[in-house]
Design an enzyme around this catalytic site. Structure first.
Site, PDB file in Angstrom:
ATOM      1  N   SER A  45     -94.252 -87.284 -42.665  1.00  0.00           N
ATOM      2  CA  SER A  45     -93.321 -87.835 -43.928  1.00  0.00           C
ATOM      3  C   SER A  45     -94.165 -88.885 -44.696  1.00  0.00           C
ATOM      4  O   SER A  45     -93.805 -89.004 -45.786  1.00  0.00           O
ATOM      5  CB  SER A  45     -92.072 -88.269 -43.353  1.00  0.00           C
ATOM      6  N   GLU A 115     -93.884 -78.485 -35.687  1.00  0.00           N
ATOM      7  CA  GLU A 115     -92.719 -77.677 -35.858  1.00  0.00           C
ATOM      8  C   GLU A 115     -92.717 -76.365 -35.733  1.00  0.00           C
ATOM      9  O   GLU A 115     -93.532 -75.563 -35.901  1.00  0.00           O
ATOM     10  CB  GLU A 115     -92.515 -78.023 -37.697  1.00  0.00           C
ATOM     11  N   GLU A 182     -83.593 -81.808 -36.207  1.00  0.00           N
ATOM     12  CA  GLU A 182     -83.491 -82.615 -37.369  1.00  0.00           C
ATOM     13  C   GLU A 182     -82.576 -81.632 -38.251  1.00  0.00           C
ATOM     14  O   GLU A 182     -82.521 -80.318 -38.336  1.00  0.00           O
ATOM     15  CB  GLU A 182     -84.708 -82.456 -38.311  1.00  0.00           C
TER      16      GLU A 182
HETATM   17  O1  KIV Z   1     -92.443 -86.473 -40.323  1.00  0.00           O
HETATM   18  C1  KIV Z   1     -91.320 -87.112 -39.820  1.00  0.00           C
HETATM   19  O2  KIV Z   1     -91.185 -88.390 -40.208  1.00  0.00           O
HETATM   20  C2  KIV Z   1     -90.415 -86.305 -38.976  1.00  0.00           C
HETATM   21  C3  KIV Z   1     -89.150 -87.135 -38.772  1.00  0.00           C
HETATM   22  C4  KIV Z   1     -88.309 -87.192 -39.603  1.00  0.00           C
HETATM   23  C5  KIV Z   1     -88.691 -86.530 -37.245  1.00  0.00           C
HETATM   24  O3  KIV Z   1     -90.916 -85.246 -38.434  1.00  0.00           O
END
Ligand code: KIV
Length: 275
Positions: A45, A115, A182
């Site tokens: 993220s 993932e 998620e």
């Molecule tokens: O990339 C991220 O911050 C995540 C979280 C939202 C679990 O995968």
């Protein structure tokens, strides 16, 4: 208390909720660590919150290693988990192990997250066999945003819900030590949590998970491009920062900052000789 994958498993058994947040830099990681957080995720993220991309797809291994190393220097007790970026594990098992190894060796992560469900179990197994703990990630997996056709809640039909439960069992069998859920309906996340023996960490997956994770800029009101429904703002730090920046600009222009308190002194005689 030092947090490890073992303490995460013990917390599930005791019903002691696991707390996680994302962080991408030393100072933020240190603040979270001092507050007593169990785990810090250097999420991909960071592509959106730190680098300003529209999604997570452009994040590179170099980006992840750089930010993981910053967080690892600030986190003394929290378990440091680094995301494997898009295309760092999908192509082959060998590449997946090599890249997971780089996040540990160069970034000093203590675990990696990737993932996917059944389709990445070969990778989870091989990375785990290389002594690298793996956190799995099911439900809305943002690296698949184009395949999903947008950021949407997952597992809502009977078939999709069954697939999610099956995927959770498969990642556990493959060796994952925990799994992020998620954007999964709360009642389904609870069933998954009760079905598998590894901890579930929810984000938009209700209170029935073994733990929770949030993106720190979301929970502090610092990221306004998009706020998902599952976010609770625990503080409005964005507003506090904007006000502080505005005050600094105003005082600098007025000449009321800096004052003598923020300035250094020198002997008057030396100044006289300079005139
Ligand atoms: O990339 C991220 O911050 C995540 C979280 C939202 C679990 O995968």
């Amino acid at each position: 208390m030092t947090n490890t994958i073992t303490t995460f498993k013990e917390q599930k058994l005791k019903g002691d909720k696991i707390t996680m947040l994302t962080a991408y830099d030393y100072s933020t990681a240190k603040l979270m660590d001092n507050a007593g957080i169990n785990g810090i995720l250097i999420g991909d993220s960071l592509g959106m919150t730190m680098l300003g991309y529209e999604d997570t797809l452009s994040v590179t291994m170099e980006d992840m290693i750089h930010h993981t190393a910053c967080v690892a220097r600030g986190a003394k007790n929290a378990l440091v988990v680094a995301d494997m970026p898009f295309m760092s594990y999908q192509v082959s098992v060998e590449e997946a192990v090599r890249n997971a190894g780089r996040l540990m060796k160069e970034g000093r992560a203590q675990a990696v997250k990737l993932e996917g469900g059944a389709s990445v179990c070969k990778q989870i197994k091989a990375i785990t066999e290389a002594s690298i703990p793996v956190m799995a990630h099911l439900g809305l997996t943002p690296q698949s945003v184009n395949a999903f056709g947008g950021f949407k809640v997952q597992g809502k039909s009977l078939e999709a819900a069954r697939t999610l439960i099956e995927d959770a069992k498969r990642v556990e069998e493959a060796g994952a030590f925990s799994v992020v859920l998620e954007c999964v309906p709360a009642a389904l996340a609870k069933i998954i949590t009760e079905t598998i023996s590894i901890p579930t960490i929810g984000i938009g997956a209700g209170a029935g998970c073994d733990g929770q994770i949030l993106v720190y800029q979301d929970m502090l009101g610092m990221y306004s491009d998009f706020t998902p429904k599952f976010v609770k703002k625990f503080a409005n730090v964005g507003q506090v920062m904007t006000q502080a920046f505005a005050d600094y600009i105003k005082e600098t222009k007025e000449g009321t900052f800096p004052t003598v308190e923020q300035s250094f002194k020198i002997d008057e005689e030396i100044i006289e000789k300079l005139k």
